[in-house]
Design an enzyme around this catalytic site. Sequence first.
Site, short mmCIF file in Angstrom:
data_model
loop_
_atom_site.label_atom_id
_atom_site.label_comp_id
_atom_site.label_asym_id
_atom_site.label_seq_id
_atom_site.Cartn_x
_atom_site.Cartn_y
_atom_site.Cartn_z
N SER A 161 -3.07 20.11 115.72
CA SER A 161 -4.11 21.24 116.02
C SER A 161 -5.32 20.72 115.89
CB SER A 161 -3.89 22.29 115.20
OG SER A 161 -4.76 23.64 115.49
N THR A 162 -6.43 21.17 114.88
CA THR A 162 -7.67 20.75 115.08
C THR A 162 -7.87 19.37 114.67
OG1 THR A 162 -8.27 22.99 114.17
CG2 THR A 162 -9.98 21.23 113.89
N HIS A 187 -2.29 22.50 119.95
CA HIS A 187 -2.66 23.84 120.00
C HIS A 187 -3.88 23.71 120.90
CE1 HIS A 187 -1.08 25.09 115.83
NE2 HIS A 187 -0.18 25.11 116.85
N MET A 280 -5.24 22.78 111.40
CA MET A 280 -5.70 23.75 110.49
C MET A 280 -4.38 24.78 110.63
SD MET A 280 -8.65 26.78 111.12
CE MET A 280 -8.11 27.08 112.78
N ASP A 283 1.46 25.74 110.63
CA ASP A 283 2.39 25.53 111.80
C ASP A 283 2.89 23.95 111.92
OD1 ASP A 283 3.91 26.09 114.20
OD2 ASP A 283 2.16 25.56 115.45
#
Length: 347
Positions: A161-162, A187, A280, A283
Amino acid sequence: MIKVLIVDDSALIRSLLKEIISKEPDMMVVGTAPDAYAARDMVNRFTPDVITLDIEMPKVDGITFLDKLMKARPTPVLMISTLTAKGADATLKCLELGAIDYIEKPKIGVTEGIEAYRQIILEKVRTAAVSKVARRTSTPATVKQQSIISGTEKIIAVGASTGGTEAIKAFLLALPANAPAVVITQHMPPGFTRSFAERLNNLCKVNVSEAKGGERLLPGYVYIAPGDIHLGIEKSGADYRTVLIDGDRVSGHKPSVDVLFQTVSKTAGKNAIGIIMTGMGKDGAAGLYDMRQSGAYTIAQDESSCVVFGMPGEAIKLGAAMTVCHLDNIAKTVFDYLNVTGSGSRL
């Protein structure tokens, strides 16, 4: 207290972002700048913890300002981006230059969904404030793969993600052209994943594309989940194929890393390798645990090389990761494992 500097040529957007951020007890807006020249002075004067930066500005655009900022005074930056093909390319360039994340440019006058938008902004500002500003590094050396044959039954599943766009790029750049098939959930919103795949395809020895569903997983190919649908895999005879799943959000996301990892766990079991990278939230942690339980080899990126240690940290807490290693060593770790276990794989 998180000090935030807002840089945007739109007075309305500056006002909206200031109103949202100023209401939070743990945040304060130290300044708002209409252009890069004013922003430069405010960066020096206020030393903000986080900067929100518009990409499209007069005089000096956001990309040019970001490049100079990261060289002179590296600071966590959230880009304000339009969700268009042009906006996606510009945003990905900003992430390459060191921006932490991006936020969709708000639609002025649209009250519907403003609360959800407010929550996204505040969450990303708080995440950026505790994140590590990515340092640009040299291109990683390609892993030398001599002793094993990449068979169609070996699968590498990656979730991030991030900070993940650059982490995934670093990993894929290190892969040889005959690496096992790779499936990825990052993401990202719709449209961005296609641009992301195209950029990677132009850089890497492996072939990278946005998954369409139904593709046979082949050595030397990478399939990235589209930005608005879950990616999984399924068995088709002796082969594995991609499958797109248009379901609800899982672990707060669509596409979800948990969905990818869980389908890989059920379908490929011990023939898979799971890698959870910077991001972050949590998940992918439960999905990686499922992969480990099914016999897969599992890896988590270590804290020192993560922009945000949320997802890998949660996976490690669950006992989902068999190995924890620096981003620069993930590809080598994968192939060290394959050299021991993958000899004689079926083509």
